[in-house]
Design a protein around this motif. Sequence first.
Motif, mmCIF file in Angstrom:
data_model
loop_
_atom_site.group_PDB
_atom_site.id
_atom_site.type_symbol
_atom_site.label_atom_id
_atom_site.label_comp_id
_atom_site.label_asym_id
_atom_site.label_seq_id
_atom_site.Cartn_x
_atom_site.Cartn_y
_atom_site.Cartn_z
ATOM 1 N N PHE A 323 32.880 37.373 33.580
ATOM 2 C CA PHE A 323 34.078 37.811 33.250
ATOM 3 C C PHE A 323 34.551 38.211 34.793
ATOM 4 C CE2 PHE A 323 37.474 40.999 32.636
ATOM 5 C CZ PHE A 323 38.328 40.113 32.207
ATOM 6 N N ILE A 324 35.811 37.784 35.166
ATOM 7 C CA ILE A 324 36.415 38.022 36.430
ATOM 8 C C ILE A 324 37.297 39.204 36.140
ATOM 9 C CG2 ILE A 324 37.885 37.180 38.280
ATOM 10 C CD1 ILE A 324 37.235 34.266 37.566
ATOM 11 N N GLU A 325 37.130 40.379 36.907
ATOM 12 C CA GLU A 325 38.025 41.677 36.554
ATOM 13 C C GLU A 325 39.386 41.294 37.280
ATOM 14 O OE1 GLU A 325 37.146 44.037 34.691
ATOM 15 O OE2 GLU A 325 34.886 43.866 34.459
ATOM 16 N N PHE A 326 39.566 40.863 38.391
ATOM 17 C CA PHE A 326 40.467 40.697 39.226
ATOM 18 C C PHE A 326 40.880 39.425 39.652
ATOM 19 C CE2 PHE A 326 39.343 45.369 39.358
ATOM 20 C CZ PHE A 326 40.620 45.857 38.795
ATOM 21 N N PRO A 327 41.370 38.399 38.824
ATOM 22 C CA PRO A 327 41.297 37.265 39.219
ATOM 23 C C PRO A 327 42.269 36.737 40.805
ATOM 24 C CG PRO A 327 42.798 37.463 37.369
ATOM 25 C CD PRO A 327 41.961 38.728 37.690
ATOM 26 N N ALA A 328 41.676 36.015 41.541
ATOM 27 C CA ALA A 328 42.717 35.704 42.409
ATOM 28 C C ALA A 328 43.516 34.509 42.386
ATOM 29 C CB ALA A 328 41.564 35.407 43.755
ATOM 30 N N ILE A 329 44.640 34.524 42.320
ATOM 31 C CA ILE A 329 45.532 33.409 42.161
ATOM 32 C C ILE A 329 45.708 32.398 43.251
ATOM 33 C CG2 ILE A 329 47.750 32.785 41.148
ATOM 34 C CD1 ILE A 329 47.999 35.866 39.926
ATOM 35 N N PRO A 330 45.670 31.314 42.900
ATOM 36 C CA PRO A 330 45.916 30.308 44.173
ATOM 37 C C PRO A 330 47.025 30.241 44.872
ATOM 38 C CG PRO A 330 44.998 29.199 42.030
ATOM 39 C CD PRO A 330 45.134 30.575 41.794
#
Length: 334
Positions: A323-330
């Motif tokens: 699970f990605i806690e803090f996703p990096a948005i492209p």
Amino acid sequence: MQQHLTIFDPFDGMRFGNHICFLCGTTVTAEEQTTIFPTWLMQEYGLNQELLRLLDQSVVTYESLKVPCCPTCQTQFLQPLEEQVQAAVRQGVAGLRALDEKLLFQWMGKMFYGTLITELIKEQNPLVQPEYAVSEQPKMLMKFQAFFRVLQSLRVPMEFADFIPASVFVVDVDAAAEPSRFEFRDELSTMMFSLRLDNALIICCLLDNGMIKDALGPVWQVVESRQVQPIQAAEFSARVFYAAYLLNVIPDYLLRPLKPTDDHLVMDTLIDDVTNVIFNPWQHSSYAKLLATVWSKWGITPEDILRNPQEPLSMLFSHEGEFIEFPAIPGQSS
């Protein structure tokens, strides 16, 4: 059959109109109506004058969307349901998750069905020519008929034997990350309905007997236990909507024979064609198109999603499945 245990079937003879109660079929006056979206919800989220586009491309306000409804159904069945849901909404995600799933199904189902009825009543006007007339699609009508049979649990005491007609998800969204308090989305053909109310996103497939919830079990187990970012909630929603699009079977519902002493109905279910696969194959390209529509506000395109054609972009899970806690948005600096 005892009168209060009688089911109304408006699809038998297409009995829809401005003078027929949408829930029980009794004759009503032109003034006897109920709003499709409850008054308390419209007031809480300032929706009264907000605009909605219907299937025939006409644009209406939320408060003008009404269906014929008799005083008995209004006061004895709809009002108590609204009071229970309103109380739960005040308690946020925990309150909504504590509600009986059957009640959430009825609540979402009533709004979905109200919208559908509006379309069907309009189609009876010879001057209205919708692009896709619902009343001319036998398979769709069969689905709606089956759905309305179980929605009658709103007014007829009814027990579902070891199933719930719907898949209901209540997602905890980090509302601080995005200011929009209310979002609404429905899809007639797949019988999907979703509402975002502050930090609670309710997603519901109204006619799948919980098969989508089973299929998405491993993903839902992870999402249910966390507060997710809006972009992650949008991805989960896209997965549910796409699963509904792939669903290849229509549940049917049968009443058990009633005994003179019975005070409620018992509904059994079966899947008509057991030779059918339950879900059609997942296709990354189709899923990416759907995902891009819900991710468009973040500027993410289908091309971004399919940079790796074998593994569509996910904001929920890493390549390793974590699970990605803090996703990096492209395209957005962190």
